[in-house]
Write an enzyme that holds these catalytic residues in place. Structure first.
Site, short mmCIF file in Angstrom:
data_model
loop_
_atom_site.label_atom_id
_atom_site.label_comp_id
_atom_site.label_asym_id
_atom_site.label_seq_id
_atom_site.Cartn_x
_atom_site.Cartn_y
_atom_site.Cartn_z
N LYS A 125 -20.97 3.39 -13.62
CA LYS A 125 -22.33 3.41 -14.14
C LYS A 125 -22.55 2.31 -15.18
O LYS A 125 -23.65 1.73 -15.25
CB LYS A 125 -22.67 4.79 -14.71
CG LYS A 125 -22.70 5.89 -13.65
CD LYS A 125 -23.65 5.52 -12.51
CE LYS A 125 -23.73 6.59 -11.45
NZ LYS A 125 -24.65 6.21 -10.33
N TYR B 239 -15.73 7.10 -13.24
CA TYR B 239 -17.16 7.33 -13.01
C TYR B 239 -18.01 6.55 -14.02
O TYR B 239 -18.96 5.86 -13.65
CB TYR B 239 -17.49 8.82 -13.09
CG TYR B 239 -18.97 9.09 -13.02
CD1 TYR B 239 -19.66 8.95 -11.82
CD2 TYR B 239 -19.69 9.46 -14.16
CE1 TYR B 239 -21.03 9.18 -11.75
CE2 TYR B 239 -21.05 9.68 -14.10
CZ TYR B 239 -21.71 9.54 -12.90
OH TYR B 239 -23.07 9.75 -12.84
N SER C 33 -30.05 13.30 1.21
CA SER C 33 -29.79 14.59 1.84
C SER C 33 -29.74 15.76 0.86
O SER C 33 -29.70 16.92 1.25
CB SER C 33 -28.47 14.55 2.63
OG SER C 33 -27.37 14.37 1.75
N SER D 34 -28.71 4.97 -12.20
CA SER D 34 -27.56 4.88 -13.08
C SER D 34 -27.27 6.28 -13.61
O SER D 34 -27.19 7.23 -12.84
CB SER D 34 -27.84 3.88 -14.20
OG SER D 34 -26.76 3.81 -15.09
#
Length: 304
Positions: A151, A147, A13, A133
């Site tokens: 990853k 966060y 989106s 990633s």
């Protein structure tokens, strides 16, 4: 493969996902763009992209999306796991529920959708799984443990998966963006200051927030990563990793050759330099509720 590829991409989106969906559709593929906010994908639908509503934390929507593609196309050639979001804040300050949700979106949602498409790809004896990633999967910054953890997890899990599914003709590829001009940095900065702006980590939070806000001025266009995604889809012998975007090459090179302590110092210098630059260009006010945030929206935009 002479026929158009059937491709599913999540997080379509906005940002990287939207740019990639449009590029792959323009190349003649059959593209399914998936996100929570289907009202933000009217331009994709107008371009011929099949729009699906998916929340990567909702099992029912994942199952329904894969079943829809099976019924309509009879196959799935490429899965691009792109949905995700950034949540910054000191490890001590971030509620455990937020840390869990970060992993739910950025890791468990990715792997669950992968589980659902693997039987299709194994039966075809071909397929590509492309996981978004970040250079954050190789490096680190202060106040970003949750966060960066997601990853790093995507990197390790993708490497293992690549070996597992290679005998079935399935490739697993990692895309590692650097600084990209999307909603991601604004959301990460907002969460950072909400959580840690008034704690013992407040001074660090303002500096790291300044660094995130500079993405608005200097980050690369999402189209840079859309080109990498297209290469990962189209290359006859794809690499296991592709990277691009602001500071991606420099950051990965520094991490490769510097010791941990040296990299710590280099990262701290970058954070301090960003804070000074932010003051120079008149963006020193990073408090939540300031003018800087009036145009920001809440949510997890890359998933949306």
């Amino acid at each position: 493969m002479n026929q158009p590829r059937v491709i599913l991409i999540t997080g379509a989106s906005s940002g990287i996902g939207k740019a990639t969906a449009l590029k792959l559709q323009a190349q003649g593929n059959i593209v399914y763009g998936a996100a929570r906010r289907i009202e933000k994908m009217t331009d994709l639908a107008a371009a011929g992209v099949h729009v699906l509503k998916i929340d990567v934390t909702d099992e029912a929507t994942l199952v329904a999306a894969v079943k829809t593609i099976q019924v309509e196309q009879g196959r799935l050639d490429v899965l691009i796991n792109n949905a995700g979001y950034g949540s910054y804040g000191a490890l001590e300050d971030v509620p455990l529920s937020e840390g869990e949700y970060q992993f739910k979106v950025n890791v468990f949602g990715v792997m669950r959708l992968t589980q659902l498409v693997l039987p299709i790809m194994r039966a075809q004896h071909r397929g590509r799984i492309i996981n978004t990633s970040s250079i954050g999967g190789k490096i680190y910054q202060p106040l970003s443990a949750w966060y960066m953890g997601t990853k790093h997890a995507i990197e390790g899990m993708s490497d293992s998966l690549r070996m597992e599914v290679a005998p079935f003709g399935i490739d697993v590829i990692l895309i590692e963006p650097g600084g990209i001009k999307t909603e991601w940095a604004g959301i990460a900065e907002k969460k950072l200051l909400e959580v840690s702006g008034d704690t013992a980590y407040g001074q660090q939070a303002v500096k790291v927030g300044a660094m995130l806000s500079l993405f608005d001025q200097f980050a690369s266009n999402p189209g840079v990563i859309a080109k990498l995604m297209a290469r990962a889809v189209n290359d006859v012998k794809p690499k296991t990793r592709y990277h691009a975007g602001m500071a991606s090459g420099l950051s990965l090179t520094a991490r490769k050759w510097l010791t941990d302590r040296q990299f710590d110092r280099a990262m701290n210098q970058s954070v301090n330099g960003a804070a000074k630059l932010a003051k120079i260009i008149g963006r020193s006010d990073r408090r939540v509720g300031s003018r800087h945030y009036r145009h920001r929206t809440k949510g997890t935009p890359e998933q949306d």
